[in-house]
Scaffold this motif. Structure first.
Motif, PDB file in Angstrom:
ATOM      1  N   GLN A 117      30.638 -26.772 -17.469  1.00 42.85           N
ATOM      2  CA  GLN A 117      29.224 -27.158 -17.362  1.00 42.85           C
ATOM      3  C   GLN A 117      28.914 -27.715 -15.978  1.00 42.85           C
ATOM      4  N   ASN A 165      26.149 -26.372 -13.261  1.00 47.75           N
ATOM      5  CA  ASN A 165      25.163 -27.252 -12.625  1.00 47.75           C
ATOM      6  C   ASN A 165      25.271 -27.219 -11.102  1.00 47.75           C
ATOM      7  N   ASP A 214      23.684 -23.902 -10.069  1.00 46.78           N
ATOM      8  CA  ASP A 214      22.244 -23.862 -10.339  1.00 46.78           C
ATOM      9  C   ASP A 214      21.449 -24.878  -9.521  1.00 46.78           C
ATOM     10  N   TYR A 233      25.297 -31.394  -5.322  1.00 47.09           N
ATOM     11  CA  TYR A 233      26.153 -30.686  -6.280  1.00 47.09           C
ATOM     12  C   TYR A 233      26.990 -29.609  -5.582  1.00 47.09           C
TER      13      TYR A 233
END
Length: 85
Positions: A9, A13, A16, A34
């Motif tokens: 996950q 993230n 994205d 990120y």
């Protein structure tokens, strides 16, 4: 609904939302997006794997306070090991 691991996950993230702020601990720490988090933790992961660190291994983190601790911990988890500060 398919269950994902934390790392799966997090990777999604990081892809994205690569430009969004991921880690900003205090005014002294350099903020990390990120995308940077995934790239930097990947370097930790690669280093650990090159030294045969993986599942069921423990890695000691000895860093000053700051965002790099988060990077190190995620790199350790990506390698399948456990980290301690």
């Amino acid at each position: 609904m398919e269950m994902k691991t934390f790392i799966e996950q997090l990777e999604k993230n990081c892809v994205d939302f690569s430009e969004r702020l991921a880690v900003a601990l205090d005014y002294k720490s350099e903020p990390i997006t990120y995308g940077e988090l995934w790239n930097l933790s990947g370097k930790v992961y690669a280093y650990l794997k090159s030294h045969n660190v993986g599942k069921e291994d423990f890695v000691l983190i000895n860093l000053p306070r700051g965002s790099k601790i988060t990077v190190a911990m995620i790199g350790i988890w990506r390698a399948g090991a456990a980290g301690t500060i």
